[in-house]
Design a protein around this motif. Structure first.
Motif: not given
Length: 468
Positions: A340-359
């Motif tokens: 089953n696709n579990l909900t994450v923070n009330n949605g099926t997908f949850y973005p983690l802000s501030g985790t972008s990278y360049t390298t």
């Protein structure tokens, strides 16, 4: 430590279960430790749990190149992300010409990839460095449960005492020839990497694939392939339920210390997961017929995130699927082992802000924390899964509980009446049968079994159990 296994007779009954992932504001500055190393390509952080230990109790080791890669810099952080002032100079030790691959740490010391041992204070143990262990090539070293050091060479295995001297009880003066079945190919046509070790065996990832999969079990005691594992020493990872177009991507170890791992496959439409148990066989109770079909891409507020090239993570009985968007921002989806696709923070997908990278970026799970290393930063998130009390679970009619692993008796806890229990070995043969919720299992050998439970109402469920 005992774990409690909850059997859901109706697989869909957990479809609405929720996982919460929240930034751990007690870690670093509002959940992120920054400024470790520098943003240059040669200074990205190294913290790769599949290869080596990265924790010393609750403290966290990170490392990065320094001074144009002539040195490796180890930094130890406290549990809150602050530098550990008791370690080296302001939490840092600089080691010439060594990197963190196959790094090992316990509460008292740590080893580098070479012939160096450092005490918990960060000071080098010169007695160890002057010992006879002079294995300096890039084949891996690990520390076994008994504290001895195992070195894997292409054509020979060596074992050393904790002080760095040869273990005279192993092979001839601490060395044993590797059986041809696991020896390295001098022409480079077969490569091997350390996956994990359990007891007196190492599990290796090899390429190209030989046998059923890329994963094999090697006995440290004999220097040969453990042919009792999987099929002739190679793990089962793929079954007939998988589409023929699905190609193998990666395997990751589960949090259970039973030698099991999750395998990821991918094709043009989906990603798929299977589970290999501690005996190297496929766990057919996972998903539908042993396969979990998961989404390959997710849409959040109009932005597409792809899980094509990301490595899954495992938290208890939940598979976390990281996915990236075109800006290299990270998000998480979750699947139960039921598929089953579990909900994450009330949605099926949850973005983690501030985790972008360049390298470079790594993600890993430790206890109930999700760590994201992005360039020279570490962010930590708390993973929470709602857990009902024993009484609350037992009061629900369609839920059956039992201690897993079990020992001399299997006791099922359920509000529904249990009519019959059968225990089957991995070939499907019934080895024990009984009436009611209790079954004496003292006659069973240690190992993995399937447990077939029939309620008075006629409902049948089959789940896996381990006899200790």
């Amino acid at each position: 430590m005992k774990k409690t296994c909850t059997l859901l007779v109706l697989a869909c009954s957990i479809a609405n279960a929720q996982i919460t992932i929240t930034k751990d504001t007690s870690f670093g500055n509002n959940g992120t430790v920054s400024g470790l190393g520098s943003p240059s390509p040669n200074d990205w952080l190294l913290l790769i749990p599949r290869i080596h230990s990265t924790f010393q109790g609750s403290k966290i080791f990170v490392s990065y190149h320094a001074d144009n890669s002539s040195f490796t810099q180890f930094t130890r952080l406290n549990a809150d992300g602050s530098p550990d002032a008791a370690f080296g100079t302001n939490g840092t030790v600089v080691i010439p010409a060594f990197e963190a691959y196959y790094f090992y740490a316990n509460n008292d010391f740590f080893y580098t990839n070479g012939n160096r041992k450092y005490l918990s204070s960060g000071q080098e143990d010169t007695n160890f460095s002057n010992a006879t262990m002079q294995m300096t090539d890039w084949n891996y070293k690990i520390v076994l449960p008994d504290g001895k050091i195992f070195f894997r060479g292409d054509n020979a295995f060596s074992k050393f005492l904790p002080d760095g001297n040869p273990d005279a009880s192993y092979g001839t003066n601490g060395s044993m020839s590797a059986d041809p079945s696991v020896a390295g190919d001098p022409n480079g046509s077969i490569n091997y990497e350390f996956f994990f070790n359990k007891d007196q065996a190492v599990y290796e990832f090899i390429s190209p694939s030989v046998g059923l999969s890329n994963i094999r079990k090697v006995s440290i005691g004999t220097g040969s392939l453990d042919t009792s594992y999987g099929q002739s020493g190679y793990a089962h990872v793929k079954n007939a339920v998988l589409p023929t177009t699905a190609s193998y991507a990666v395997s990751v170890r589960t949090s259970a210390n039973d030698g099991s791992f999750i395998n990821k496959f991918t094709d043009s439409g989906n990603i798929y997961f299977t589970k290999t148990d501690g005996q190297g066989m496929l766990d057919q109770t996972v998903g539908a017929g042993g396969v979990i079909a998961a989404e390959k891409s997710f849409l959040y507020n109009g932005t597409a995130y792809s899980a094509q090239d990301t490595e899954p993570l495992v938290y208890n009985d939940v598979i976390l699927v990281p996915a990236e968007n075109s800006s290299q921002d990270l998000g998480i989806a979750c699947y139960s082992l039921n598929g089953n696709n579990l909900t994450v923070n009330n949605g099926t997908f949850y973005p983690l802000s501030g985790t972008s990278y360049t390298t470079l970026r790594f993600t890993f799970v430790k206890d109930n924390y999700l760590y994201v290393m992005h360039d020279n930063n570490i962010s930590r998130y708390i993973i929470q899964k709602p857990v009902l009390s024993v009484k609350e679970q037992a009061d629900q009619k369609d839920i059956i509980r039992f201690e897993n692993p079990f020992k001399e008796q299997l006791t099922l806890l359920s509000a529904a009446d249990i009519r019959e229990v059968e225990i089957l070995d991995e070939s499907g043969k019934t080895v024990l049968r009984g009436k009611g919720p209790k079954l004496n299992t003292s006659s069973l050998l240690k190992g993995s079994y399937l447990i077939r439970i029939t309620s008075v109402s006629g409902k049948v469920t089959v789940r896996k159990g381990i006899k200790n």
